[in-house]
Motif scaffolding. Sequence first.
Motif, PDB file in Angstrom:
ATOM      1  N   ALA A 144     -27.290  37.917  53.232  1.00 24.26           N
ATOM      2  CA  ALA A 144     -27.043  36.866  54.225  1.00 24.26           C
ATOM      3  C   ALA A 144     -27.568  35.525  53.740  1.00 24.26           C
ATOM      4  O   ALA A 144     -26.874  34.498  53.854  1.00 24.26           O
ATOM      5  N   PHE A 145     -28.768  35.506  53.180  1.00 25.37           N
ATOM      6  CA  PHE A 145     -29.320  34.245  52.656  1.00 25.37           C
ATOM      7  C   PHE A 145     -28.444  33.672  51.544  1.00 25.37           C
ATOM      8  O   PHE A 145     -28.224  32.459  51.466  1.00 25.37           O
ATOM      9  N   LEU A 146     -27.927  34.547  50.674  1.00 25.77           N
ATOM     10  CA  LEU A 146     -27.141  34.066  49.541  1.00 25.77           C
ATOM     11  C   LEU A 146     -25.782  33.504  49.958  1.00 25.77           C
ATOM     12  O   LEU A 146     -25.161  32.764  49.194  1.00 25.77           O
ATOM     13  N   ILE A 147     -25.332  33.836  51.167  1.00 27.09           N
ATOM     14  CA  ILE A 147     -24.117  33.200  51.678  1.00 27.09           C
ATOM     15  C   ILE A 147     -24.320  31.685  51.757  1.00 27.09           C
ATOM     16  O   ILE A 147     -23.404  30.898  51.524  1.00 27.09           O
ATOM     17  N   TRP A 148     -25.561  31.290  52.088  1.00 23.57           N
ATOM     18  CA  TRP A 148     -25.898  29.865  52.218  1.00 23.57           C
ATOM     19  C   TRP A 148     -26.759  29.390  51.046  1.00 23.57           C
ATOM     20  O   TRP A 148     -27.579  28.491  51.213  1.00 23.57           O
ATOM     21  N   GLN A 185     -26.873  25.753  50.351  1.00 28.76           N
ATOM     22  CA  GLN A 185     -27.575  24.987  51.380  1.00 28.76           C
ATOM     23  C   GLN A 185     -29.092  25.137  51.263  1.00 28.76           C
ATOM     24  O   GLN A 185     -29.837  24.742  52.156  1.00 28.76           O
ATOM     25  N   GLY A 186     -29.543  25.722  50.148  1.00 22.87           N
ATOM     26  CA  GLY A 186     -30.979  25.798  49.886  1.00 22.87           C
ATOM     27  C   GLY A 186     -31.633  27.129  50.168  1.00 22.87           C
ATOM     28  O   GLY A 186     -32.871  27.225  50.194  1.00 22.87           O
ATOM     29  N   TYR A 187     -30.837  28.192  50.342  1.00 24.40           N
ATOM     30  CA  TYR A 187     -31.411  29.493  50.688  1.00 24.40           C
ATOM     31  C   TYR A 187     -31.380  30.493  49.527  1.00 24.40           C
ATOM     32  O   TYR A 187     -31.579  31.691  49.756  1.00 24.40           O
ATOM     33  N   PHE A 188     -31.144  30.013  48.317  1.00 20.46           N
ATOM     34  CA  PHE A 188     -31.094  30.929  47.175  1.00 20.46           C
ATOM     35  C   PHE A 188     -32.445  31.610  46.950  1.00 20.46           C
ATOM     36  O   PHE A 188     -32.506  32.826  46.714  1.00 20.46           O
ATOM     37  N   VAL A 189     -33.528  30.840  47.043  1.00 26.76           N
ATOM     38  CA  VAL A 189     -34.867  31.405  46.822  1.00 26.76           C
ATOM     39  C   VAL A 189     -35.198  32.444  47.892  1.00 26.76           C
ATOM     40  O   VAL A 189     -35.840  33.463  47.606  1.00 26.76           O
ATOM     41  N   HIS A 190     -34.748  32.207  49.131  1.00 25.88           N
ATOM     42  CA  HIS A 190     -34.976  33.178  50.197  1.00 25.88           C
ATOM     43  C   HIS A 190     -34.291  34.508  49.862  1.00 25.88           C
ATOM     44  O   HIS A 190     -34.866  35.590  50.053  1.00 25.88           O
TER      45      HIS A 190
END
Length: 237
Positions: A83-87, A90-95
Amino acid sequence: MVSPVTVVKSEGPKLVPFFKATCVYFVLWLPTSSPSWFSALIKCLPIFCLWVFLLAHGFSFLGAHSSARKILAGLIFSALGDAFLIWQEQGYFVHGLLMFAITHILYSSAFGMKPINVSAGLIIAAVSSVSYLLLYPYLSGPFTYLVAVYIGLIGFMGWRAVAGLQLANDLWTWTKLSACLGAVLFMVSDLTIAVNKFCFPVPHSRAIIMATYYAAQMLIALSAVECQDVEIARKRS
């Protein structure tokens, strides 16, 4: 050792929803340029089906086998990572990276530390080191360290999965083979992500990444059910 026919008869029907959900993902092939909760749902749906696959073996089975619980927990963190990698733009790759790092820790714990198999560890360490050396010139800032840690974690997970497959001693089972293949495919998927993101565009990268990823997760989920299949085989014999 449980025969492949027993495995197919026992586990095949429980995996039908996973195969259907995977087909839905590839048929819809939603554009990554327009992230949405719907695209996140479609991407995570096969992993949700693997949750159901493990839960279908019963809470008593999960309660009695810590490795199955850890793999289920790993699948939960995997869905969060997806789910994080969908965004990610938008800055959520590290998450997403963090979620999958936790996944690899859980999988490593599920595979266990016996046997050690030093030779397998050295081979995986060499592959991991070469992978990082190839990526290093393209990394900058915190990714220089984050990618190194992540490669170390997925490499360790791969080692523990491969170490359990003792082909030479004829001590292998189909689930240990499943764990080994799943770990290797996971490494291929993540290496493709890294090369595509940090180095250069990989042709058909998304298809390669997702096909190897879904196959890896299915195989790792299958590796959790050995104890139940052994019991089924014993009752039928």
